[in-house]
Motif scaffolding. Structure first.
Motif, PDB file in Angstrom:
ATOM      1  N   GLN A 203       0.826  -1.207   0.000  1.00 30.21           N
ATOM      2  CA  GLN A 203       0.000   0.000   0.000  1.00 30.21           C
ATOM      3  C   GLN A 203       0.862   1.259   0.000  1.00 30.21           C
ATOM      4  O   GLN A 203       0.459   2.299  -0.532  1.00 30.21           O
ATOM      5  N   MET A 253      -1.990  -4.488  -5.082  1.00 28.51           N
ATOM      6  CA  MET A 253      -1.981  -3.338  -4.176  1.00 28.51           C
ATOM      7  C   MET A 253      -0.780  -2.441  -4.469  1.00 28.51           C
ATOM      8  O   MET A 253      -0.881  -1.207  -4.472  1.00 28.51           O
ATOM      9  N   SER A 257      -0.770   1.469  -5.991  1.00 31.40           N
ATOM     10  CA  SER A 257      -0.375   2.495  -5.024  1.00 31.40           C
ATOM     11  C   SER A 257       0.053   3.771  -5.737  1.00 31.40           C
ATOM     12  O   SER A 257       0.745   3.733  -6.769  1.00 31.40           O
TER      13      SER A 257
END
Length: 265
Positions: A203, A253, A257
């Motif tokens: 993330q 993810m 990001s």
């Protein structure tokens, strides 16, 4: 009521009196202490460590470690810590890092010889912060208290038995709690922190594949480790396997990001 029933009643009573919660992965937890209490304990421990362990004066390394932390900590849930995070680089050959309730992160200079780049440092830092997110300190402290309470209550319930029976039951219960409860708890925490940490680093814009390379590096310096069932930590092979499997979640993810960390030693 025979001895075994007494022991089972003792264990049941202690667990009934313990508080329950749920970890970020949906696992049931025993948490007996407030968040305020855990934060205070974490802050107190951190201050003590700063007094006892030399703090690095290497400005480049401090900047590097702080840079990685600054990318990761904004993505930590406010329920885990709502304020600023304090990050300290300790001058020590220990191959380790840690995070404590209350927003404290400690990194030993020894781990920087194992983490080859920003992504691998993010993997270890994400893992340690993962312990805080999952409230593992509370759970470890609570499980130790439950184990101690179980032994004490069992001792009371066995007070009418002869000394040999008391000794055998208490010794067996102690070993059972250590290898059947506390050590598996530790391994569960480590596996959970691996997953949470890999997601957190992804993330934050760090490549989650670096977590796998990190544990391959760790495996090279941890020869002679005990078998997994005798340890509070999963084997490096287990960690690598689970983190590789979890790439199907963390790789997207990372690609999605918006963060683009540029931290260098």
């Amino acid at each position: 009521m025979n001895v075994i029933i007494k022991v089972l009643v003792a264990i049941g009573l202690v667990f009934v009196m313990s508080g329950c919660s749920t970890s970020p992965t949906g696992r049931s937890q025993i948490t007996m202490f407030s968040g305020e209490k855990m934060s205070a304990m974490g802050s107190e421990s951190f201050e003590q460590m700063k007094q006892e362990i030399p703090i690095s004066q290497n400005k480049n390394l401090i900047k590097f470690v702080q840079c990685v932390a600054d990318q990761i900590t904004p993505n930590v849930s406010k329920s885990a810590h709502s304020g600023d995070w304090e990050v300290v680089l300790f001058e020590s050959d220990q191959i380790n890092a840690f995070a404590l309730p209350g927003g404290k992160i400690g990194v030993y200079t020894g781990i920087l010889a194992i983490t080859e780049n920003q992504d691998q440092l993010a993997a270890i830092m994400g893992h340690e912060v993962g312990h805080v997110i999952a409230n593992h300190s509370n759970e470890r402290l609570s499980s130790s208290s439950v184990a101690q309470g179980t032994l004490q209550l069992t001792g009371v319930l066995l007070s009418g038995q002869d000394q040999q029976t008391q000794g055998l039951v208490m010794a067996g219960l102690g070993v059972g709690l250590q290898y059947g409860v506390l050590m598996p708890y530790g391994r569960t925490h480590e596996k959970e922190a691996d997953i949470i940490g890999q997601e957190l680093m992804a993330q934050s814009g760090f490549n989650p594949q670096a977590a796998i390379k990190l544990w391959k590096n760790m495996a090279k310096v941890s020869s002679g480790a005990p078998p997994e069932f005798l340890s509070t930590h999963p084997s490096n092979e287990t960690r690598i396997k689970k983190l590789t499997e979890h790439l199907k979640v963390t790789q997207p993810m990372f690609l999605n990001s918006t963060q683009k960390p540029m931290c260098t030693k």
